[in-house]
Design a protein around this motif. Structure first.
Motif, mmCIF file in Angstrom:
data_model
loop_
_atom_site.group_PDB
_atom_site.id
_atom_site.type_symbol
_atom_site.label_atom_id
_atom_site.label_comp_id
_atom_site.label_asym_id
_atom_site.label_seq_id
_atom_site.Cartn_x
_atom_site.Cartn_y
_atom_site.Cartn_z
ATOM 1 N N GLY A 277 35.923 36.499 39.955
ATOM 2 C CA GLY A 277 36.586 36.851 41.493
ATOM 3 C C GLY A 277 37.849 36.850 41.450
ATOM 4 N N PRO A 278 37.917 38.145 42.991
ATOM 5 C CA PRO A 278 39.182 38.728 42.554
ATOM 6 C C PRO A 278 40.446 38.069 43.090
ATOM 7 C CG PRO A 278 38.158 39.420 44.534
ATOM 8 C CD PRO A 278 36.515 37.945 43.694
ATOM 9 N N LEU B 94 53.776 51.462 46.673
ATOM 10 C CA LEU B 94 54.373 50.667 45.399
ATOM 11 C C LEU B 94 52.854 51.409 44.517
ATOM 12 C CD1 LEU B 94 55.644 47.309 46.488
ATOM 13 C CD2 LEU B 94 56.697 49.943 45.974
ATOM 14 N N HIS B 95 51.916 51.937 44.562
ATOM 15 C CA HIS B 95 51.219 52.449 43.772
ATOM 16 C C HIS B 95 49.938 51.099 43.036
ATOM 17 C CE1 HIS B 95 52.134 56.567 44.588
ATOM 18 N NE2 HIS B 95 53.511 56.653 44.541
ATOM 19 N N LEU B 96 50.008 50.157 44.254
ATOM 20 C CA LEU B 96 49.050 49.045 43.377
ATOM 21 C C LEU B 96 48.347 48.729 44.109
ATOM 22 C CD1 LEU B 96 52.138 46.242 44.109
ATOM 23 C CD2 LEU B 96 51.940 47.247 42.609
ATOM 24 N N PRO B 97 47.494 48.001 43.421
ATOM 25 C CA PRO B 97 45.167 47.948 43.728
ATOM 26 C C PRO B 97 45.580 47.447 45.112
ATOM 27 C CG PRO B 97 45.803 46.840 41.262
ATOM 28 C CD PRO B 97 46.895 47.226 41.772
ATOM 29 N N ASP B 98 44.598 47.930 46.102
ATOM 30 C CA ASP B 98 44.481 47.220 47.079
ATOM 31 C C ASP B 98 44.353 45.342 46.991
ATOM 32 O OD1 ASP B 98 43.991 49.645 47.948
ATOM 33 O OD2 ASP B 98 41.809 49.717 47.834
ATOM 34 N N ARG B 99 44.476 45.223 48.060
ATOM 35 C CA ARG B 99 44.506 43.384 47.905
ATOM 36 C C ARG B 99 45.603 42.506 46.909
ATOM 37 N NH1 ARG B 99 42.089 42.319 52.680
ATOM 38 N NH2 ARG B 99 39.669 43.013 52.908
ATOM 39 N N ASP C 116 44.609 43.201 35.428
ATOM 40 C CA ASP C 116 43.752 41.554 35.540
ATOM 41 C C ASP C 116 45.386 40.526 35.637
ATOM 42 O OD1 ASP C 116 41.451 41.940 36.911
ATOM 43 O OD2 ASP C 116 40.427 41.709 34.176
ATOM 44 N N LEU C 117 45.894 40.978 36.344
ATOM 45 C CA LEU C 117 47.518 39.958 36.356
ATOM 46 C C LEU C 117 47.952 39.409 37.490
ATOM 47 C CD1 LEU C 117 49.326 43.855 35.924
ATOM 48 C CD2 LEU C 117 49.073 42.460 33.556
ATOM 49 N N ALA D 48 47.051 40.208 40.662
ATOM 50 C CA ALA D 48 46.197 41.999 40.990
ATOM 51 C C ALA D 48 44.656 41.891 40.825
ATOM 52 C CB ALA D 48 46.777 43.220 40.488
ATOM 53 N N GLY D 49 44.048 42.508 40.764
ATOM 54 C CA GLY D 49 42.653 42.233 39.240
ATOM 55 C C GLY D 49 41.958 40.868 39.851
ATOM 56 N N GLU D 50 41.004 40.590 38.883
ATOM 57 C CA GLU D 50 39.868 39.892 39.230
ATOM 58 C C GLU D 50 41.484 38.602 38.710
ATOM 59 O OE1 GLU D 50 37.055 40.524 36.206
ATOM 60 O OE2 GLU D 50 35.782 40.763 37.683
ATOM 61 N N ARG D 51 40.949 37.173 39.408
ATOM 62 C CA ARG D 51 41.462 36.018 38.802
ATOM 63 C C ARG D 51 40.706 35.020 38.121
ATOM 64 N NH1 ARG D 51 45.447 33.306 37.196
ATOM 65 N NH2 ARG D 51 46.163 31.283 38.318
#
Length: 837
Positions: free
Chosen positions: A651-652, A712-717, A586-587, A638-641
C-alpha cells in the motif's frame, strides 16, 4: 601549527630517547590537541651525499632533454672515481653542488635505487629534486646546494631529512601556541624542564634616529616597532637549515628576507612585515581607512577599503592592511640577475615592522576581505605585545648574519600605556573546582610555569603574562593548574542527585512522542535549523505568510541560508529528497525540534557579568530578548507504507498515514485530536487536514501540493504532517495509563447517517461520541457513500459503535438506548438523518 621535533629540542632539552609520539602524549595530557605525528624520512636509507657536477653531455635524438653527467661524490662510492649519472633536468650546470643518491639507497616512497642502462649509458645513481627527497612538492628541477659544500658530505644530515613533525590543532584561546616559543613553554612545563626562551634577547632602547612612524589610532595599534637594515645582499640565498625548518612547518621558502620574517613569526609568534625602504614614501602612518580608498595587496588584488579597516600608510596612501597583508607597492623586490654584467639587483634596504594590533579589528578585516593569512590568524587570537622588540631584533640579527647587512642604530618603539592586569584568586580554588587537593605550593608553582607572577598566601595576587590574554578571571587560573597537573588525575566521582527530581511531564511526553513514532515505523532525523527564502518559495508560501518572518543570524554558516527555521518541513523534506536520490524509495521520516518565531518588538540581550549569578530581573530580560521557540514534530512519507512481496501488493503512503501520525502523537499525550478539512500551504488544497485540540489549531497534515512536490523533486503523493507539541499540551500533559480491560462482552451497533456533503465527518463523530455517553468504548468510520441513494449534495457516513460496561454485561436495550442517544445528538448538532428512515 606544525612543530618539528628537532627544532623543539633547541628550546627544551628533551630526553634523548623521547620520540615524537612521547612528546605528543605529554602535550595532549597538558591540554593541547596533537592531531598527528608525521615521520619524515622514516624509509630513507643512504648513501645520499653532496656531489659536484664535473661534466655534462647533452644527448640528442630524444623527445625530451637528456644529459649524461659525471659527478664527483668524494669517497662515498668507495672508489673516489666520478659517478656516471643520466639525468633529465636542465636547471644545473657544471660546477654546481647537487644531491646524489647512490645505488643501494632507498628514497622516500619507498623507491630503491640501483645502477641501470638507459639511453645508451650506465646511470649509477640519481641527481635528486626536492620532491624526490621528501622536502616538498617542488619538482621543477634539481635541488642546487650552496657552493661551499664538500663533495661526499652526508646529505641526510645536511638537509635534515629525518625528523618528526607534530601537527597541533591550536584552539582560539591558545594563540601563543602558534609559535615554537609557545609550544616549547608547554613542553617544558609538561617535562618539568627549563625553557630557553627565544625572545630573551638584548635589544637596544628606543631612540630618536629610528624610522619615522606615527600611530593615529592607538586603540587599533598599541605597539609599533621599526628597525632598518642596509647593505643587504639581494643575491644571498636562504640557508638550508632555514629553508628546511620552514618546509617542515608547512611554509614554502620564497626569498631570504621573506623567509626570515616567516621564520621569526614561527619562532617567536610575532608576525613581521618587511618593506623595501626605497619604495616607502616618507614616514609610516597607522590610521583607519577613508571612504573610497583602494589598496592593491601582495596577492595582486585591488581591494575597496572599509572605514573600519586599519591601514599602514605612507605619503602615497595605503601600503598595507594592518595585521593581514602588505601592499604591492612596497614589497621586497625579488633578486634579478643581469645576464650581461652578472650582477644581482633587488632590495638592499629593509625596514622591519613588528607591531601589535587589536585582535577584533584584524579578525573583522580578514573576514571582510576574505583574506585569511598566517599573520591574521595569530593577531586575531592574541599576540604578545612585549615580544615585538625581540622579534624585530631577531629578524635584524638574521639579516646581518646571513645577508651581510648592517643594522642601523635607530630604533623606533611606540607603545601605548598598558594597565597591569591582576587577578585575585583563593589558593584553594583549583582544589574546590577539581574536587582534589593540590595545595598552595603546587598552585603557585604551576601558575609560575605558565608565566604568571604570584604573591600572597591564602589569597593570591596573580599577574598573567603578556602572552596570555585569555587569562581574565580566577577560574581561568584554576583551569591552568588543573590541566598542568593532568586532567587524568582529577578524581571521577558521581554527583549526589537530590531526591524528588527527574524529567518533567512535558519531557516525558516528548520522549513518548519519539518512541511512539519510531514504533509506528518512522526514522528520526536531525536537520540543520537554517534556511533561506528559497525554502519558502519551494513550499509555495505567500509573500505575507507569517512563516516568512524569520530571525536572521549575524554570522551565518551559509549566506544562502541566513535565517533560523520557522517550520520543520524544509529540513525534513530535504532529508527525504537526499535519501530518495540515493536509492531509498520507501521512506517514513520524523523530526522533533524547536522553531524560532521572532517577537513583534525586537530587543537586544544584555551582557551579564560573570562575577555573580544573574538576578531574576536579568534572566527575565534575557528571556524577553529571545525569540519564541515552540517545540514541534513533523513527519514526511513517500513510497510504499506497506511493502509489496510474495504475499501481494503493498500500500502506498498517503495523506491518511500523515493524519494517523498526528493521532499517534496525540495518543502519546492522552489527548483527543479533532481532524477536519482545510487549506494550508504547502499541502494539497483538497487533501489537507487541520488538526485541532479543544477548538485550537495545533497543526496540519496531508498530501503535499503537486507544485511543491515538483519544486523539491519529490515523488508524487508525498505526504507530510507538522504539529506544535507545546500547543498540543497547552492545557497540561494528561497522565497516560494503560487501557482498562473488561471481563464483560462487547455490544456492537452500526449506524448510517445522511448529512450534507459539507459537514465534516469529524463533527458527526464528535456528536455521536458525546451522545453515546460513558458506555461507548470505541467509534470507527468504516464507510463513506455518495450517490443517488444518498441524495444530491448529501453523503452517507457509516459508523461502528462498540459499547461495554466495566461492571456488568450490557442488555440489548441498554446498547440500543445508547445508540439512539448518539443518533439524536448527531441529528441535533449536524442535521443528520438516520439512513433508511
Amino acid at each position: 601549527m606544525r612543530v618539528p621535533l628537532s627544532w623543539l629540542r633547541e628550546y627544551v632539552d628533551l630526553p634523548a630517547g623521547e620520540t615524537g609520539r612521547d612528546v605528543a602524549a605529554r602535550l595532549v595530557r597538558a591540554g593541547l590537541e596533537v592531531e598527528t605525528v608525521e615521520q619524515l624520512g622514516g624509509d630513507l636509507k643512504g648513501p645520499l651525499v653532496v656531489g659536484e657536477v664535473l661534466s655534462i653531455e647533452e644527448l640528442a635524438g630524444f623527445k625530451k632533454p637528456i644529459r649524461h653527467c659525471f659527478v664527483n661524490v668524494g669517497d662515498a662510492n668507495g672508489t673516489g672515481e666520478p659517478q656516471e649519472i643520466v639525468c633529465g633536468a636542465t636547471n644545473f650546470k657544471v660546477g654546481d653542488k647537487v644531491v646524489v643518491v647512490l645505488p643501494g639507497a632507498v628514497l622516500p616512497g619507498p623507491f630503491p635505487i640501483a645502477a641501470r642502462q638507459t639511453y645508451g649509458h650506465t646511470s649509477a645513481g640519481m641527481i635528486c629534486s626536492a620532491r624526490e627527497l621528501g622536502m616538498g612538492d617542488d619538482h621543477h628541477g634539481i635541488l642546487v646546494l650552496e657552493s661551499h659544500l664538500e663533495p661526499g658530505t652526508d646529505a641526510v644530515e645536511l638537509l635534515q631529512l629525518v625528523d618528526e613533525v607534530l601537527d597541533i590543532a591550536v584552539t582560539p584561546d591558545r594563540g601563543y601556541c602558534l609559535s615554537m616559543r609557545g609550544v616549547a613553554r608547554e613542553a617544558a612545563a609538561a617535562y618539568g624542564l627549563p625553557l630557553a626562551d627565544p625572545a630573551l634577547l638584548d635589544v637596544p632602547p628606543a631612540n630618536a634616529f629610528g624610522y619615522p612612524v606615527k600611530v593615529a589610532d592607538p586603540v587599533g595599534c598599541d605597539r609599533f616597532v621599526a628597525r632598518t637594515v642596509t647593505g643587504v645582499d639581494p643575491a644571498a640565498p636562504s640557508p638550508i637549515w632555514l629553508q628546511r625548518r620552514l618546509q617542515k612547518s608547512g611554509i614554502r621558502p620564497i626569498s631570504l628576507t621573506v623567509d626570515i620574517t616567516n621564520y621569526v613569526m614561527l619562532e617567536v609568534g610575532q608576525p613581521l612585515h618587511a618593506y623595501d625602504r626605497s619604495r616607502v614614501d616618507g614616514p609610516i602612518l597607522v590610521r583607519r581607512a577613508e571612504d573610497g580608498e583602494i589598496l592593491t595587496t601582495l596577492d595582486g588584488v585591488k581591494r575597496k577599503l572599509s572605514t573600519e579597516d586599519l591601514l599602514i600608510c605612507d605619503n602615497s596612501g595605503p601600503i598595507g592592511l594592518a595585521g593581514v597583508m602588505g601592499g604591492a607597492t612596497t614589497e621586497i623586490v625579488d633578486p634579478v640577475l643581469d645576464p650581461e654584467t652578472g650582477e644581482v639587483t633587488g632590495s638592499t634596504e629593509i625596514v622591519i615592522e613588528a607591531a601589535h594590533f587589536d585582535p577584533v579589528s584584524v579578525a573583522r578585516t580578514a573576514k571582510r576581505h576574505k583574506l585569511p593569512s598566517e599573520a591574521s590568524k595569530r593577531f586575531e587570537r592574541g599576540v604578545d605585545p612585549e615580544a615585538t622588540r625581540a622579534a624585530a631584533q631577531r629578524a635584524v640579527d638574521l639579516l646581518v648574519l646571513i645577508a651581510g647587512g648592517t643594522a642601523e642604530e635607530g630604533v623606533t618603539d611606540i607603545a601605548a600605556p598598558h594597565p597591569v592586569r591582576t587577578i585575585t584568586i583563593a589558593a584553594d580554588l583549583p582544589d574546590r573546582v577539581a574536587g582534589t587537593g593540590y595545595g598552595r605550593e603546587t598552585v603557585t608553582r604551576r601558575l609560575q610555569e605558565v608565566g604568571c607572577s604570584v604573591i600572597g598566601a591564602d589569597v593570591l595576587e596573580v599577574t598573567p603574562p603578556s602572552w596570555r590574554p585569555d587569562l581574565t578571571d580566577p577560574y581561568d587560573l584554576a583551569e591552568e593548574v588543573i590541566r598542568l597537573e593532568g586532567y587524568d588525575n582529577v578524581p571521577a566521582r558521581m554527583p549526589n542527585v537530590p531526591p524528588g527530581r527527574g524529567l518533567t511531564e512535558a519531557q516525558r511526553f516528548h520522549r513518548r512522542t519519539g518512541v511512539a513514532l519510531a514504533a509506528a515505523g518512522y526514522v528520526e532525523i536531525n536537520a540543520y535549523p537554517f534556511l533561506g527564502e528559497a525554502a519558502f518559495d519551494a513550499l509555495g508560501l505567500a509573500k505575507d505568510d507569517p512563516r516568512r518572518r524569520t530571525v536572521k543570524l549575524v554570522n551565518p554558516l551559509n549566506d544562502e541560508e541566513p535565517a533560523l527555521r520557522t517550520t520543520l518541513l524544509p529540513g525534513l523534506l530535504g532529508a527525504l529528497r537526499r535519501n530518495i536520490g540515493r536509492g531509498n524509495t520507501d521512506l517514513a521520516l520524523f523530526e522533533t525540534g524547536t522553531v524560532f518565531l521572532p517577537k513583534p518588538e525586537l530587543s537586544v540581550a544584555p551582557r551579564l557579568s560573570v562575577e555573580h549569578r544573574p538576578t531574576d530581573a536579568e534572566l527575565a530580560e534575557l528571556d524577553a530578548a529571545l525569540p519564541d521557540q515552540p517545540r514541534r514534530v513533523a513527519v514526511a512519507l513517500a513510497g510504499e507504507r506497506l511493502p509489496s512481496g510474495w504475499w501481494g501488493k503493498g500500500g502506498p503512503a498517503g495523506w491518511a498515514d500523515a493524519v494517523e501520525a498526528a493521532r499517534t502523537v496525540a495518543r502519546a499525550a492522552n489527548i483527543e485530536l479533532t481532524v477536519r478539512q482545510a487549506q494550508h500551504a504547502p499541502w494539497h488544497p483538497g487533501r489537507c487536514a487541520e488538526l485541532l485540540v479543544n477548538g485550537r489549531v495545533v497543526g496540519h497534515a496531508g498530501e503535499l501540493h503537486p507544485r511543491v512536490v515538483k519544486a523539491l523533486h519529490l515523488p508524487d503523493r508525498t505526504s507530510a504532517m507538522e504539529i506544535d507539541l507545546d500547543a498540543l499540551i497547552a492545557d497540561g500533559v494528561q497522565k497516560v495509563s494503560g487501557p482498562g480491560v473488561s471481563a464483560y462482552p462487547v455490544a456492537t451497533q452500526d449506524v448510517a447517517l445522511i448529512v450534507d456533503a459539507a459537514v465534516p465527518a469529524a463533527e458527526v463523530e464528535s456528536a455521536l461520541r458525546d451522545g453515546a455517553g460513558e458506555l461507548l468504548e470505541a467509534i470507527r468510520l468504516f464507510d463513506v457513500f455518495t450517490g443517488e441513494q444518498a441524495g444530491e449534495g448529501k453523503k452517507s457516513l457509516a459508523y461502528n459503535l462498540r459499547f461495554r460496561a466495566v461492571d456488568r454485561t450490557l442488555t440489548a436495550d441498554e446498547a440500543s438506548a445508547a445508540r439512539e442517544s448518539a443518533v439524536a445528538a448527531a441529528t441535533a448538532r449536524t442535521g443528520a438523518v438516520l439512513r433508511g428512515v
